[in-house]
Design a protein around this motif. Structure first.
Motif, PDB file in Angstrom:
ATOM      1  N   SER A 227       0.830  -1.200   0.000  1.00 51.76           N
ATOM      2  CA  SER A 227       0.000   0.000   0.000  1.00 51.76           C
ATOM      3  C   SER A 227       0.868   1.255   0.000  1.00 51.76           C
ATOM      4  CB  SER A 227      -0.922   0.004   1.220  1.00 51.76           C
ATOM      5  OG  SER A 227      -1.656   1.210   1.293  1.00 51.76           O
ATOM      6  N   GLY A 228       0.586   2.157  -0.947  1.00 52.82           N
ATOM      7  CA  GLY A 228       1.325   3.396  -1.061  1.00 52.82           C
ATOM      8  C   GLY A 228       2.578   3.317  -1.903  1.00 52.82           C
ATOM      9  N   GLN A 229       2.955   2.106  -2.368  1.00 55.24           N
ATOM     10  CA  GLN A 229       4.166   1.929  -3.159  1.00 55.24           C
ATOM     11  C   GLN A 229       3.797   1.621  -4.609  1.00 55.24           C
ATOM     12  OE1 GLN A 229       7.204   2.511  -1.802  1.00 55.24           O
ATOM     13  NE2 GLN A 229       6.093   2.977   0.091  1.00 55.24           N
ATOM     14  N   ALA A 230       4.533   2.219  -5.544  1.00 51.74           N
ATOM     15  CA  ALA A 230       4.278   1.996  -6.965  1.00 51.74           C
ATOM     16  C   ALA A 230       4.861   0.664  -7.406  1.00 51.74           C
ATOM     17  CB  ALA A 230       4.861   3.142  -7.797  1.00 51.74           C
ATOM     18  N   ALA A 231       4.196   0.020  -8.350  1.00 48.92           N
ATOM     19  CA  ALA A 231       4.648  -1.256  -8.906  1.00 48.92           C
ATOM     20  C   ALA A 231       4.551  -1.177 -10.421  1.00 48.92           C
ATOM     21  CB  ALA A 231       3.813  -2.419  -8.366  1.00 48.92           C
ATOM     22  N   GLU A 232       5.468  -1.865 -11.104  1.00 48.35           N
ATOM     23  CA  GLU A 232       5.527  -1.836 -12.562  1.00 48.35           C
ATOM     24  C   GLU A 232       5.774  -3.232 -13.087  1.00 48.35           C
ATOM     25  OE1 GLU A 232       8.074   0.276 -16.213  1.00 48.35           O
ATOM     26  OE2 GLU A 232       8.452   0.788 -14.109  1.00 48.35           O
ATOM     27  N   PHE A 233       5.058  -3.584 -14.152  1.00 45.88           N
ATOM     28  CA  PHE A 233       5.184  -4.897 -14.780  1.00 45.88           C
ATOM     29  C   PHE A 233       5.195  -4.704 -16.291  1.00 45.88           C
ATOM     30  CE2 PHE A 233       3.055  -8.428 -16.920  1.00 45.88           C
ATOM     31  CZ  PHE A 233       3.818  -9.501 -16.512  1.00 45.88           C
ATOM     32  N   ARG A 234       6.117  -5.387 -16.973  1.00 53.18           N
ATOM     33  CA  ARG A 234       6.189  -5.290 -18.425  1.00 53.18           C
ATOM     34  C   ARG A 234       6.609  -6.637 -18.996  1.00 53.18           C
ATOM     35  NH1 ARG A 234       6.338  -1.453 -22.248  1.00 53.18           N
ATOM     36  NH2 ARG A 234       6.347   0.179 -20.655  1.00 53.18           N
ATOM     37  N   ALA A 235       5.896  -7.084 -20.013  1.00 59.31           N
ATOM     38  CA  ALA A 235       6.236  -8.308 -20.726  1.00 59.31           C
ATOM     39  C   ALA A 235       6.085  -8.026 -22.213  1.00 59.31           C
ATOM     40  CB  ALA A 235       5.328  -9.467 -20.302  1.00 59.31           C
ATOM     41  N   GLY A 236       7.170  -8.141 -22.954  1.00 59.21           N
ATOM     42  CA  GLY A 236       7.139  -7.829 -24.378  1.00 59.21           C
ATOM     43  C   GLY A 236       8.540  -7.691 -24.918  1.00 59.21           C
TER      44      GLY A 236
END
Length: 476
Positions: free
Chosen positions: A279-288
């Motif tokens: 909670s309150g923390q940014a998350a990033e996901f990328r597949a490509g």
């Protein structure tokens, strides 16, 4: 006694002037047999009374800036807190002997802060305690937002002197599931015809055309169907759905070309990225991947820039009580060969992008359709030989019709879950069900994959399930 009564009445009036309640004045600390039961704690801008079993003749305060004292009688002392801190109150007997030293601690007034916290944050068990010249907040609250509000309110009473010992109840980790679902359907129908007549007269060849045909000169029967735009009937470019017939008699040649085509297309696209974050923390996901794009420099040189494509998910969750606030940015992109830019030897494809950026609020396990798009494109065209194309039935030989329709629908759905860690034995991976085959299994039995050996725990039950149909990871 009369002077003491007047002094006490005057001090009480002064106490009321400074907002001191009768309950605060009634607090007392007794001095018995040369000692005190405990240290004297005085809220700032509040007053207490010290009573002694033995009469005193003199009293003094070590630091008048912290607390102020006044004599109510030969056995009572009025102590008013002025500034947070510690000091010592000394009582002397009529013979000059020491009665006692009282440790006086002036602390910030927390009663008003407690009342404000109950009003602003009802139902939150927040405990407020003074600590030297600051405040200590403790307790278990429902969300991180409550912690921020409590600290912000307490900082108005003790700026930059707040000790936060509060904890947040429940899980504060959010797993976000985003589903991109896109359906594309297209229909294309075309009907066209061409007619050509070729003959030889005494003056040379003569050509006549109709529909999509072209003028034919110096040709023969085979030239009527070679597809060249100078010697035969022009085809639409499709290799299917065509019918042609030609007849030759003497010097006359007659040819008909019919093109009837119906094409249907259906495309289903589904992307389902999942990601967990605190909670309150940014998350990033990328597949490509990344697509190289040549860029011309000022000196004529060519450099290469890479543009990412594939599945991208960025979100920042905030748990607010029982609700989850999501700041979301999701994207699914891919190469689009139908759109390209060519510069001689270099050709660059375009991108097809489906993107959604928004902020929503939902509860644990609830879903939200954050985006939707419905497209319906329709095109129709009709070309004909003037007048001849208007003839009933036979006019179809001199007419070309084209019909196209494309429909697409895109929906983006997000689902949020409050999650907590678990033991690794409870998780199963897609690779847990299979293992590389041995040489015997590969060459003799023709198996490209073999079943994995059993394991213990809940994951083993999942691994032993049938491999046919849908499969993926399982998480409890």
């Amino acid at each position: 006694m009369f002077r003491a009564a007047l002094l006490r009445a005057g001090l009480m009036a002064a106490a009321l002037f400074f907002g001191i309640s009768n309950a605060a004045i009634a607090q007392t600390l007794r001095v018995v047999d040369g000692g005190v039961s405990s240290d004297l704690k005085v809220p700032m801008n509040r007053a207490v009374v010290v009573e002694s079993d033995r009469p005193f003749s003199e009293l003094s305060i070590a630091n008048p800036g912290i607390a102020d004292i006044s004599t109510l009688s030969e056995r009572s002392i009025y102590v008013l807190g002025k500034t947070p801190g510690r000091t010592t109150l000394t009582l002397l007997a009529p013979d000059g002997s020491l009665i006692t030293n009282v440790e006086v601690q002036v602390t910030p007034d927390v009663s008003e802060l407690k009342e404000r916290l109950r009003e602003v944050l009802p139902g939150e068990p927040i405990d407020v305690r003074p600590a030297n010249d600051g405040l200590v907040l403790s307790g278990t609250v429902s969300s991180a937002a409550v912690v921020d509000r409590a600290i912000d309110l307490a900082s108005r009473y003790a700026p930059e002197r707040i000790s936060n010992l509060m904890s947040v109840a429940g899980s504060q980790q959010v797993m976000l599931k985003v589903r991109f679902a896109e359906m594309n359907r297209s229909v294309r129908k075309s009907l066209s015809s061409s007619i050509a007549v070729n003959g030889v007269s005494t003056d040379g060849d003569l050509g006549v055309l109709g529909g999509n045909g072209t003028l034919i000169t110096n040709g023969n029967l085979s030239n009527l169907f070679d597809g060249d735009d100078t010697t035969g009937i022009v085809r639409s470019g499709e290799s299917t759905g065509t019918f042609s017939i030609g007849i030759g008699a003497g010097n006359m040649e007659f040819a008909i070309l019919l093109e009837a085509l119906e094409a249907k297309g259906f495309i289903r696209t589904l992307a389902e990225p999942n990601l967990s974050a605190l909670s309150g923390q940014a998350a990033e996901f990328r597949a490509g991947g990344e697509y190289p794009i040549p860029v011309s420099q000022g000196d004529g040189a060519i450099s290469v820039e890479f543009r990412p494509f594939g599945i991208s998910l960025n979100f920042t969750p905030r748990v607010i009580g029982k609700n989850i606030n999501l700041q979301l940015n999701a994207e699914v992109s891919g190469l689009d060969p139908t759109v390209s830019v060519s510069n001689g030897s270099v050709s660059v494809n375009g991108f097809r992008v489906r993107k959604a950026q928004t902020t929503v609020e939902l509860r644990d396990g609830e879903s939200f359709a954050i985006a939707g798009l419905l497209e319906d494109d329709f095109q129709s065209a009709n070309s004909q030989v003037p007048f001849l194309g208007d003839i009933p039935i036979l006019g179809a030989l001199f007419r070309s019709s084209n019909y196209q329709r494309a429909q697409s629908e895109l929906v983006v759905i997000v689902t949020a879950h409050l999650v907590s860690p678990t033991r690794g034995e409870a998780l199963a991976l897609p690779t847990d069900r299979v293992r590389p085959p041995t040489e015997r299994e590969l060459f003799l039995l023709g198996k490209t994959a073999a079943e994995a050996g059993p394991r213990s725990g809940a994951a083993a039950e999942v691994a032993r399930q049938d491999f046919n149909g849908s499969y993926g990871y399982v998480m409890e």
